[in-house]
Scaffold this motif. Structure first.
Motif, PDB file in Angstrom:
ATOM      1  N   PHE A 527      48.734  34.086  47.587  1.00 54.95           N
ATOM      2  CA  PHE A 527      47.948  33.637  46.436  1.00 54.95           C
ATOM      3  C   PHE A 527      47.211  32.330  46.724  1.00 54.95           C
ATOM      4  N   LEU A 528      47.888  31.395  47.357  1.00 51.72           N
ATOM      5  CA  LEU A 528      47.310  30.077  47.632  1.00 51.72           C
ATOM      6  C   LEU A 528      46.856  29.916  49.075  1.00 51.72           C
ATOM      7  N   GLY A 529      47.013  30.988  49.864  1.00 52.01           N
ATOM      8  CA  GLY A 529      46.687  30.868  51.279  1.00 52.01           C
ATOM      9  C   GLY A 529      45.622  31.842  51.738  1.00 52.01           C
ATOM     10  N   ALA A 530      46.016  32.873  52.496  1.00 57.39           N
ATOM     11  CA  ALA A 530      45.050  33.790  53.117  1.00 57.39           C
ATOM     12  C   ALA A 530      44.219  34.570  52.108  1.00 57.39           C
ATOM     13  N   ASP A 531      44.766  34.800  50.928  1.00 56.67           N
ATOM     14  CA  ASP A 531      44.045  35.496  49.853  1.00 56.67           C
ATOM     15  C   ASP A 531      43.469  36.836  50.326  1.00 56.67           C
ATOM     16  N   PRO A 532      44.311  37.788  50.699  1.00 54.28           N
ATOM     17  CA  PRO A 532      43.798  39.073  51.202  1.00 54.28           C
ATOM     18  C   PRO A 532      43.114  39.936  50.152  1.00 54.28           C
ATOM     19  N   LEU A 533      43.193  39.568  48.870  1.00 49.87           N
ATOM     20  CA  LEU A 533      42.584  40.380  47.813  1.00 49.87           C
ATOM     21  C   LEU A 533      41.188  39.897  47.415  1.00 49.87           C
ATOM     22  N   ALA A 534      40.605  38.980  48.165  1.00 47.48           N
ATOM     23  CA  ALA A 534      39.303  38.409  47.787  1.00 47.48           C
ATOM     24  C   ALA A 534      38.232  39.471  47.639  1.00 47.48           C
ATOM     25  N   SER A 535      38.108  40.367  48.604  1.00 44.10           N
ATOM     26  CA  SER A 535      37.067  41.401  48.527  1.00 44.10           C
ATOM     27  C   SER A 535      37.365  42.417  47.430  1.00 44.10           C
ATOM     28  N   THR A 536      38.647  42.687  47.183  1.00 41.81           N
ATOM     29  CA  THR A 536      39.030  43.622  46.112  1.00 41.81           C
ATOM     30  C   THR A 536      38.576  43.092  44.759  1.00 41.81           C
ATOM     31  N   ARG A 537      38.736  41.799  44.541  1.00 42.86           N
ATOM     32  CA  ARG A 537      38.315  41.206  43.269  1.00 42.86           C
ATOM     33  C   ARG A 537      36.818  41.389  43.046  1.00 42.86           C
ATOM     34  N   GLN A 538      36.031  41.227  44.080  1.00 43.80           N
ATOM     35  CA  GLN A 538      34.582  41.369  43.939  1.00 43.80           C
ATOM     36  C   GLN A 538      34.202  42.787  43.544  1.00 43.80           C
ATOM     37  N   ASP A 539      34.903  43.773  44.102  1.00 44.93           N
ATOM     38  CA  ASP A 539      34.606  45.170  43.762  1.00 44.93           C
ATOM     39  C   ASP A 539      35.036  45.500  42.333  1.00 44.93           C
ATOM     40  N   ILE A 540      36.239  45.091  41.960  1.00 44.52           N
ATOM     41  CA  ILE A 540      36.774  45.419  40.628  1.00 44.52           C
ATOM     42  C   ILE A 540      36.045  44.643  39.537  1.00 44.52           C
ATOM     43  N   LYS A 541      35.459  43.522  39.895  1.00 41.74           N
ATOM     44  CA  LYS A 541      34.708  42.732  38.912  1.00 41.74           C
ATOM     45  C   LYS A 541      33.648  43.581  38.223  1.00 41.74           C
ATOM     46  N   LYS A 542      32.902  44.364  38.951  1.00 39.96           N
ATOM     47  CA  LYS A 542      31.858  45.211  38.365  1.00 39.96           C
ATOM     48  C   LYS A 542      32.465  46.304  37.499  1.00 39.96           C
ATOM     49  N   TYR A 543      33.608  46.803  37.913  1.00 40.92           N
ATOM     50  CA  TYR A 543      34.269  47.884  37.175  1.00 40.92           C
ATOM     51  C   TYR A 543      34.761  47.399  35.818  1.00 40.92           C
ATOM     52  N   TYR A 544      35.276  46.185  35.767  1.00 39.50           N
ATOM     53  CA  TYR A 544      35.821  45.658  34.515  1.00 39.50           C
ATOM     54  C   TYR A 544      34.790  44.927  33.666  1.00 39.50           C
ATOM     55  N   LEU A 545      33.832  44.280  34.287  1.00 37.23           N
ATOM     56  CA  LEU A 545      32.902  43.411  33.551  1.00 37.23           C
ATOM     57  C   LEU A 545      31.457  43.889  33.586  1.00 37.23           C
TER      58      LEU A 545
END
Length: 565
Positions: A527-545
């Motif tokens: 969560f505070l380090g490598a943040d492997p979900l960064a690209s996932t958040r960008q994709d899901i952002k369009k789906y939710y918002l």
């Protein structure tokens, strides 16, 4: 779909409060009668001490309860006045001035019942509506009269105890009765004004020519539901008014907007507020009283809701009642289908969440920030057991772990958290932890009034580098920032969390199922380090918002809403 079960802790607290109130009121009545008998048969003025002490208690009771206490405290206070007269007669002879004081104070106390009835009938009708008045009028101040009457009872008792002070008792009681009569007169005038406003209401609204109405009813203290939408509805540039169904809602909305606010309480009151110029009605929650306006088929009924999340209330079948459901993204549409709530696609419009238009997008990866600031924004326990997603019972452990990693915290709990005593205590524990760490280590933690009142939710978003929450609409809104966030799995095991709450796919899921946090250190490392979900958040952002250009994000909502006006 899970059957909603009452939240037993809230129900128990309500029952306890009501039972406690009845017991207290009964105890006061019995004690007053006992004091009366003691005063009558006692051989010393010392017998005046019990009723005097009781009078002080009654004064505190009426001060705390206000106008609502009139029916509770009238009988014991009249008995106390009788005690005072008997004290004077038995221990000092008949004092005409004291008798007058007792009579006047008794009349003042007895006037509180009609005073309360008239006050309830003097509710406001409109604010800011041309042709009726720019400002809402206020109820008469019955609490002040009740307090003064309680003080008069106390003065009469003291005068009877000391003796030869009947004139003082009469003067104070006369002043109390005068204030009560003035309050009654003031109340009657406001009842007449309310009736005049009601007679002119339909004509004034028709002349105003509103294009739409915002209907809102909710418990007191939930103005955030409508406050988040008012700025965008005002930007439509069309005349509208806010229709509320309770006096608390009226006062809250009147402080939020310059648009007309109208209070109508009953089903039969609706005809007077539906005008020929109105084209649409907007709703920000699924309150039962929405049905009172939904029956007008000449209007297009549009549900905005006050947030988007994977909670059970967000796929309630009641949304099928509305002509249109404005949703943030495709995720909301799919959520209904996934939970067996069949709705035609034409009932939906994807409009994004205009409230996030000013949320700053992450400028750099979280790992590059030495001492990140983390927003902890837990939800509350909900009204029912199947919507209890709050992580506050494990929040202290999570916040402590973040502080130990050098993070500063912005703590903003749901506004309803303190309505649940257990959650309220957890909030206090977390605030105490942050206050102690701020004093010891100088970390710039933000909490209390600063985070919950002076800062908006969006301010908190922009003041943070990451967020911890649970199943809450703030998570979907925070997704716009593309910053990392963690969700606490409370109602569902972590390994099946994303099946029930798909937004969890973009989240670092903290396992707290069963009431204890597990595996927190490993989660915080990512969560505070490598943040492997960064690209996932960008994709899901369009789906939710919604897949909406940032420069036209709020305008997209305005364009869609204007189609129905």
């Amino acid at each position: 779909m899970t059957t909603a079960a009452p939240n037993t802790s809230r129900l128990g607290a309500w029952v306890a409060s009501k039972t406690g109130g009845r017991i207290t009121s009964t105890a006061i009545d019995v004690s007053a009668l006992a004091a009366l008998l003691l005063a009558a048969v006692g051989g010393s003025r010392l017998w005046a001490l019990p009723p005097a002490v009781l009078a002080v208690g009654l004064l505190a009771w009426t001060w705390r309860e206000g106008a609502a206490s009139t029916s509770k405290a009238a009988v014991p206070r009249v008995l106390l006045l009788a005690s005072a007269y008997l004290l004077g007669a038995v221990h000092g002879g008949v004092d005409l001035a004291l008798a007058v004081g007792v009579a006047l104070a008794g009349l003042a106390v007895l006037s509180e019942t009609p005073m309360g009835f008239i006050s309830r009938a003097a509710y406001p009708v409109t604010a800011n509506l041309p042709g009726i008045g720019a400002r809402p009028y206020r109820r008469p101040n019955t609490s002040r009269a009740v307090l003064v009457n309680g003080a008069a009872v106390l003065v009469v008792l003291v005068c009877a105890f000391i003796g030869n002070l009947g004139l003082i008792a009469a003067a104070v009681s006369a002043a109390a009765l005068g204030l009560s009569l003035f309050t009654l007169w003031q109340g009657l005038g406001r009842v007449r004004a309310r009736r005049t406003s009601e007679r002119n209401l339909s004509k004034a609204l028709t002349a105003y020519e509103p294009a739409f109405v915002v209907h809102w009813t909710a418990p007191a203290g939930t103005a955030y539901q409508v406050a988040m939408w008012l700025p965008y509805l005002e930007r439509l540039g069309r005349k509208f008014f806010v229709l509320v169904r309770g006096e608390a809602n009226f006062n809250e909305v009147a402080a939020l907007t310059k648009a007309p606010v109208v209070l109508r309480t009953a089903l039969e009151d609706m005809d007077s507020v539906v005008t020929p110029s109105m084209r649409a009605a907007f709703y920000v929650n699924t309150a039962t009283k929405n049905n009172h306006l939904l029956r007008y088929t000449n209007l297009t009924h549009i549900q905005l809701n006050h947030g988007d999340s994977d909670k059970v209330p967000s796929h309630n079948p009641v949304f099928r009642m509305y002509d249109k459901n404005f949703v943030a993204g495709q995720a909301a549409i799919d959520r209904f289908a996934a939970n067996g709530v069949k709705m035609p696609i034409e009932m939906f419009s994807v409009v994004g969440r205009p409230q996030v238009e000013n949320v700053a997008v992450a400028a750099k990866p979280i790992a590059s920030i030495a001492n990140p600031r983390v927003l902890y924004a837990p939800t509350w326990a909900g009204f029912y057991a199947d919507s209890n997603y709050s992580s506050l019972h494990v929040g202290y452990d999570i916040v402590k772990a973040l502080v130990e990693r050098g993070c500063s915290i912005v703590f903003r709990p749901h506004p309803y958290s303190n309505r649940n005593p257990a959650l309220g205590r957890e909030c206090e524990r977390i605030q105490a932890l942050l206050a102690e760490d701020r004093k010891a280590n100088g970390r710039p933690h933000v909490f209390g009034k600063q985070a919950e009142v002076k800062m908006s939710v969006m301010d908190c978003f922009n003041a943070s580098d990451a967020m911890v929450s649970d199943v809450s609409s703030v998570v979907a809104d925070y997704l716009y920032s593309e910053k990392p966030f963690a969700m606490v799995a409370v109602s569902t095991p972590a390994d099946t969390f994303t099946d029930e709450f798909p937004l969890g796919r973009a989240s670092y899921v903290i396992d707290a199922h069963g009431g204890r946090v597990k595996g927190l250190d490993a989660i915080l490392d990512d969560f505070l380090g490598a943040d492997p979900l960064a690209s996932t958040r960008q994709d899901i952002k369009k789906y939710y918002l919604g897949d909406i250009p940032p420069e036209r994000y709020a305008q997209h909502f305005l364009d869609e809403a204007s189609r129905y006006l």
